[in-house]
Write a protein that holds these residues in place. Structure first.
Motif, PDB file in Angstrom:
ATOM      1  N   GLY A   7       0.808  -1.206   0.000  1.00 50.53           N
ATOM      2  CA  GLY A   7       0.000   0.000   0.000  1.00 50.53           C
ATOM      3  C   GLY A   7       0.840   1.254   0.000  1.00 50.53           C
ATOM      4  N   GLY A   8       0.296   2.307  -0.614  1.00 51.64           N
ATOM      5  CA  GLY A   8       0.957   3.607  -0.572  1.00 51.64           C
ATOM      6  C   GLY A   8       2.239   3.670  -1.357  1.00 51.64           C
ATOM      7  N   GLY A   9       2.210   3.205  -2.614  1.00 54.00           N
ATOM      8  CA  GLY A   9       3.426   3.105  -3.409  1.00 54.00           C
ATOM      9  C   GLY A   9       4.038   4.416  -3.849  1.00 54.00           C
ATOM     10  N   GLY A  10       3.323   5.510  -3.725  1.00 59.17           N
ATOM     11  CA  GLY A  10       3.880   6.825  -4.002  1.00 59.17           C
ATOM     12  C   GLY A  10       4.594   6.914  -5.327  1.00 59.17           C
ATOM     13  N   ALA A  11       5.900   7.221  -5.269  1.00 54.42           N
ATOM     14  CA  ALA A  11       6.677   7.454  -6.485  1.00 54.42           C
ATOM     15  C   ALA A  11       6.699   6.236  -7.397  1.00 54.42           C
ATOM     16  CB  ALA A  11       8.097   7.869  -6.114  1.00 54.42           C
ATOM     17  N   ALA A  12       6.749   5.027  -6.822  1.00 47.67           N
ATOM     18  CA  ALA A  12       6.756   3.822  -7.655  1.00 47.67           C
ATOM     19  C   ALA A  12       5.444   3.686  -8.419  1.00 47.67           C
ATOM     20  CB  ALA A  12       7.011   2.591  -6.792  1.00 47.67           C
ATOM     21  N   SER A  13       4.333   3.969  -7.766  1.00 50.88           N
ATOM     22  CA  SER A  13       3.041   3.895  -8.434  1.00 50.88           C
ATOM     23  C   SER A  13       2.881   5.009  -9.461  1.00 50.88           C
ATOM     24  CB  SER A  13       1.914   3.949  -7.406  1.00 50.88           C
ATOM     25  OG  SER A  13       1.985   2.824  -6.557  1.00 50.88           O
ATOM     26  N   ASP A  14       3.466   6.166  -9.178  1.00 49.29           N
ATOM     27  CA  ASP A  14       3.447   7.244 -10.171  1.00 49.29           C
ATOM     28  C   ASP A  14       4.184   6.817 -11.434  1.00 49.29           C
ATOM     29  OD1 ASP A  14       2.059   8.829  -8.404  1.00 49.29           O
ATOM     30  OD2 ASP A  14       3.820   9.953  -7.734  1.00 49.29           O
ATOM     31  N   ALA A  15       5.298   6.101 -11.256  1.00 52.33           N
ATOM     32  CA  ALA A  15       6.063   5.630 -12.420  1.00 52.33           C
ATOM     33  C   ALA A  15       5.261   4.617 -13.226  1.00 52.33           C
ATOM     34  CB  ALA A  15       7.383   5.020 -11.966  1.00 52.33           C
ATOM     35  N   VAL A  16       4.517   3.758 -12.541  1.00 54.64           N
ATOM     36  CA  VAL A  16       3.662   2.790 -13.226  1.00 54.64           C
ATOM     37  C   VAL A  16       2.624   3.513 -14.066  1.00 54.64           C
ATOM     38  CG1 VAL A  16       1.856   1.064 -12.856  1.00 54.64           C
ATOM     39  CG2 VAL A  16       3.998   0.915 -11.568  1.00 54.64           C
ATOM     40  N   ASP A  17       1.944   4.472 -13.479  1.00 59.67           N
ATOM     41  CA  ASP A  17       0.887   5.175 -14.206  1.00 59.67           C
ATOM     42  C   ASP A  17       1.444   6.044 -15.333  1.00 59.67           C
ATOM     43  OD1 ASP A  17      -1.061   3.995 -12.658  1.00 59.67           O
ATOM     44  OD2 ASP A  17      -1.147   5.644 -11.214  1.00 59.67           O
ATOM     45  N   ALA A  18       2.641   6.589 -15.132  1.00 54.09           N
ATOM     46  CA  ALA A  18       3.267   7.385 -16.190  1.00 54.09           C
ATOM     47  C   ALA A  18       3.611   6.504 -17.392  1.00 54.09           C
ATOM     48  CB  ALA A  18       4.515   8.083 -15.661  1.00 54.09           C
ATOM     49  N   ALA A  19       4.109   5.306 -17.135  1.00 59.04           N
ATOM     50  CA  ALA A  19       4.444   4.405 -18.238  1.00 59.04           C
ATOM     51  C   ALA A  19       3.205   4.061 -19.059  1.00 59.04           C
ATOM     52  CB  ALA A  19       5.084   3.130 -17.686  1.00 59.04           C
ATOM     53  N   ARG A  20       2.066   3.930 -18.408  1.00 65.65           N
ATOM     54  CA  ARG A  20       0.831   3.548 -19.102  1.00 65.65           C
ATOM     55  C   ARG A  20       0.322   4.640 -20.037  1.00 65.65           C
ATOM     56  NH1 ARG A  20      -2.980   2.663 -14.457  1.00 65.65           N
ATOM     57  NH2 ARG A  20      -4.436   1.663 -15.910  1.00 65.65           N
ATOM     58  N   SER A  21       0.854   5.844 -19.914  1.00 62.27           N
ATOM     59  CA  SER A  21       0.428   6.927 -20.815  1.00 62.27           C
ATOM     60  C   SER A  21       1.096   6.843 -22.182  1.00 62.27           C
ATOM     61  CB  SER A  21       0.729   8.285 -20.173  1.00 62.27           C
ATOM     62  OG  SER A  21       2.142   8.484 -20.060  1.00 62.27           O
ATOM     63  N   GLY A  22       2.121   6.015 -22.306  1.00 63.90           N
ATOM     64  CA  GLY A  22       2.818   5.870 -23.587  1.00 63.90           C
ATOM     65  C   GLY A  22       2.380   4.618 -24.326  1.00 63.90           C
ATOM     66  N   PRO A  23       2.911   4.401 -25.525  1.00 67.87           N
ATOM     67  CA  PRO A  23       2.539   3.215 -26.304  1.00 67.87           C
ATOM     68  C   PRO A  23       3.054   1.938 -25.638  1.00 67.87           C
ATOM     69  CG  PRO A  23       4.330   4.414 -27.376  1.00 67.87           C
ATOM     70  CD  PRO A  23       3.856   5.276 -26.255  1.00 67.87           C
ATOM     71  N   PRO A  24       2.260   0.884 -25.585  1.00 61.04           N
ATOM     72  CA  PRO A  24       2.698  -0.353 -24.931  1.00 61.04           C
ATOM     73  C   PRO A  24       3.738  -1.094 -25.752  1.00 61.04           C
ATOM     74  CG  PRO A  24       0.521  -0.637 -25.874  1.00 61.04           C
ATOM     75  CD  PRO A  24       0.866   0.817 -26.043  1.00 61.04           C
ATOM     76  N   TRP A  25       4.529  -1.874 -25.049  1.00 66.36           N
ATOM     77  CA  TRP A  25       5.561  -2.725 -25.652  1.00 66.36           C
ATOM     78  C   TRP A  25       4.951  -4.021 -26.170  1.00 66.36           C
ATOM     79  CZ3 TRP A  25       8.058  -7.133 -22.995  1.00 66.36           C
ATOM     80  CH2 TRP A  25       9.230  -7.589 -23.615  1.00 66.36           C
ATOM     81  N   LEU A  26       3.887  -4.466 -25.519  1.00 67.08           N
ATOM     82  CA  LEU A  26       3.242  -5.731 -25.873  1.00 67.08           C
ATOM     83  C   LEU A  26       1.745  -5.597 -25.598  1.00 67.08           C
ATOM     84  CD1 LEU A  26       4.534  -9.257 -24.896  1.00 67.08           C
ATOM     85  CD2 LEU A  26       2.153  -8.654 -24.435  1.00 67.08           C
ATOM     86  N   VAL A  27       0.928  -6.144 -26.504  1.00 63.36           N
ATOM     87  CA  VAL A  27      -0.527  -6.133 -26.356  1.00 63.36           C
ATOM     88  C   VAL A  27      -1.055  -7.530 -26.676  1.00 63.36           C
ATOM     89  CG1 VAL A  27      -2.703  -5.179 -27.194  1.00 63.36           C
ATOM     90  CG2 VAL A  27      -0.702  -3.696 -27.003  1.00 63.36           C
ATOM     91  N   ALA A  28      -2.014  -8.002 -25.881  1.00 70.55           N
ATOM     92  CA  ALA A  28      -2.599  -9.324 -26.130  1.00 70.55           C
ATOM     93  C   ALA A  28      -4.042  -9.336 -25.664  1.00 70.55           C
ATOM     94  CB  ALA A  28      -1.803 -10.415 -25.410  1.00 70.55           C
ATOM     95  N   ASP A  29      -4.872 -10.083 -26.378  1.00 73.72           N
ATOM     96  CA  ASP A  29      -6.255 -10.332 -25.976  1.00 73.72           C
ATOM     97  C   ASP A  29      -6.426 -11.827 -25.773  1.00 73.72           C
ATOM     98  OD1 ASP A  29      -7.450  -7.637 -26.189  1.00 73.72           O
ATOM     99  OD2 ASP A  29      -6.910  -7.839 -28.305  1.00 73.72           O
ATOM    100  N   THR A  30      -7.073 -12.203 -24.671  1.00 71.06           N
ATOM    101  CA  THR A  30      -7.207 -13.616 -24.335  1.00 71.06           C
ATOM    102  C   THR A  30      -8.642 -14.086 -24.505  1.00 71.06           C
ATOM    103  OG1 THR A  30      -7.243 -12.875 -22.016  1.00 71.06           O
ATOM    104  CG2 THR A  30      -5.196 -13.799 -22.858  1.00 71.06           C
ATOM    105  N   GLU A  31      -8.806 -15.418 -24.509  1.00 75.52           N
ATOM    106  CA  GLU A  31     -10.094 -16.035 -24.851  1.00 75.52           C
ATOM    107  C   GLU A  31     -11.212 -15.667 -23.892  1.00 75.52           C
ATOM    108  OE1 GLU A  31      -9.487 -18.205 -21.384  1.00 75.52           O
ATOM    109  OE2 GLU A  31      -7.989 -17.687 -22.894  1.00 75.52           O
ATOM    110  N   ASN A  32     -10.869 -15.227 -22.691  1.00 74.02           N
ATOM    111  CA  ASN A  32     -11.898 -14.865 -21.713  1.00 74.02           C
ATOM    112  C   ASN A  32     -12.376 -13.424 -21.872  1.00 74.02           C
ATOM    113  OD1 ASN A  32      -9.556 -13.610 -20.877  1.00 74.02           O
ATOM    114  ND2 ASN A  32      -9.818 -14.102 -18.712  1.00 74.02           N
TER     115      ASN A  32
END
Length: 384
Positions: free
Chosen positions: A152-177
């Motif tokens: 809980g409370g990841g602060g800067a690490a969680s900010d880095a995660v969300d910042a990365a998601r604003s750019g184009p992904p490296w890998l994309v996949a759709d699954t059967e479910n």
């Protein structure tokens, strides 16, 4: 950072090559312990390279040699270029969207913590499944399925995660479910250092993968000097920023009848006719046709699953070693009968799980089902 710090190190992950398989989603699988036979058949038929061909070794009568087949298969895939290894170490941001639920966090190499100071298990394990995962890891020289941890409370690490998601992904996949999966890489040294400094301030709860984590520890114990044995593949989620769900796992108890439940349930429990909703921390028992609902009158703080294993099963004389576990209540009910009862549980509260883990108390095996769970096969690691 001190030895007791939570660490998730970058790694050079392996992944499937889109042009070598029918689709990236078609070669993935749910974790081994939630796979029902019908789904295994569908996944096996979906692509010759589906991960169930690695994580579920066949022919149990072959003993330890049954793990040779997935080991040979993985080597063949590597040689054929079906799977390739990333050229540079990174932490990987993994996002899964499924029916409105979002799983989001960091995948990397978790530094193991045998003293349970910062990586906190909350469930007991079954030795046969630890041995199974250890044998598979040893034969393949790989961690094929990430375990799932929450903090809980990841602060800067969680900010880095969300910042990365604003750019184009490296890998994309759709699954059967119907789930949609995206992955990004973080390999900037300054960002990685910032994430490491933030994570070092936290503890993490093992949400899913206790048997795999125990197998990681066993591998490290047996081969302490081997490069790569001091870490294991893991996904780390900031539960404040991207909350996990928490569901129960139900039981099927051979030899148990509703008559036994009525006669032998301890006096500290009230036995109510029917399947009664709205009762907090209830236990409901069915023979497939009729129901009774049990309610503790002692107002204890332990999760109901602990009370089931500590009080009710012994009082009923139930053969604990023969109890089976079912994520879907319908699967347990389909097998229930006059002398084989399905036991419906409610999920423990997150505060109950956390309090137990911090105090060093483990819940019974298969006490919780955290989710969503990361898909197997999008990223994995080897010990080379």
């Amino acid at each position: 950072m001190p030895d007791a710090a939570l660490r998730l190190d970058p790694l050079r992950a392996w992944r499937f090559v889109a042009g070598k398989v029918s689709a990236l989603g078609a070669v993935t699988s749910p974790p081994y312990d939630v796979l029902e036979p019908a789904l295994v058949r569908r996944l096996t038929d979906s692509d010759l390279h589906n991960m169930v061909r690695l994580i579920l070794p066949r022919d149990p009568d072959l003993g330890s040699s049954r793990y040779d087949e997935p080991a040979r298969r993985l080597i063949d895939w590597q040689r054929a270029g079906v799977v390739i290894q990333d050229s540079r170490p990174a932490l990987y941001v993994y996002e899964q969207q499924f029916r409105g639920a979002v799983l989001c966090g960091l995948v990397g190499a978790l530094v193991l913590d045998p003293e349970r100071r910062v990586v906190l298990p909350h469930e007991d394990v079954m030795p046969q499944w630890v041995d199974d995962r250890f044998e598979l890891m040893t034969a393949t020289d790989a961690d094929l399925e990430p375990i799932l941890l929450a903090y809980g409370g990841g602060g800067a690490a969680s900010d880095a995660v969300d910042a990365a998601r604003s750019g184009p992904p490296w890998l994309v996949a759709d699954t059967e479910n119907g789930a949609h999966h995206r992955i990004w890489r973080i390999d900037d040294p300054e960002q990685l250092a910032m994430i490491a400094a933030e994570l070092a301030r936290h503890e993490a709860l093992i949400a899913d993968g206790h048997h795999r984590y125990a197998a990681y520890l066993e591998r490290a114990r047996r081969e302490p000097d081997r490069p790569g044995s001091a870490v294991g593949l893991a996904m780390l989620v900031d539960n404040d920023r991207h909350p996990l769900t928490l569901d129960p796992i139900h039981r099927l108890v051979p030899g148990l009848s509703l008559d036994t439940v009525a006669r032998r349930t301890p006096d500290s429990w009230e036995v109510l006719p029917g399947r009664v909703d709205g009762v907090p921390d209830r236990v409901a028992v069915s023979d497939g046709t009729s129901w009774v609902t049990l309610r503790s009158t002692a107002h204890r703080i332990e999760p109901t699953v602990s009370l089931l294993h500590k009080e009710l099963l012994p009082a009923w004389g139930a053969p604990v070693d023969d109890v089976t576990f079912h994520h879907a209540l319908a699967d347990a009910l389909a097998l229930a009968g006059p002398s084989q009862a399905a036991v419906e549980l409610v999920a423990p509260r997150l505060d109950q799980v956390l309090q137990s883990a911090v105090r060093g108390i483990v819940l019974p095996q298969k006490a919780t089902s955290f989710g969503p769970k990361p898909r197997v096969g999008l990223l994995f690691r080897t010990l080379d």
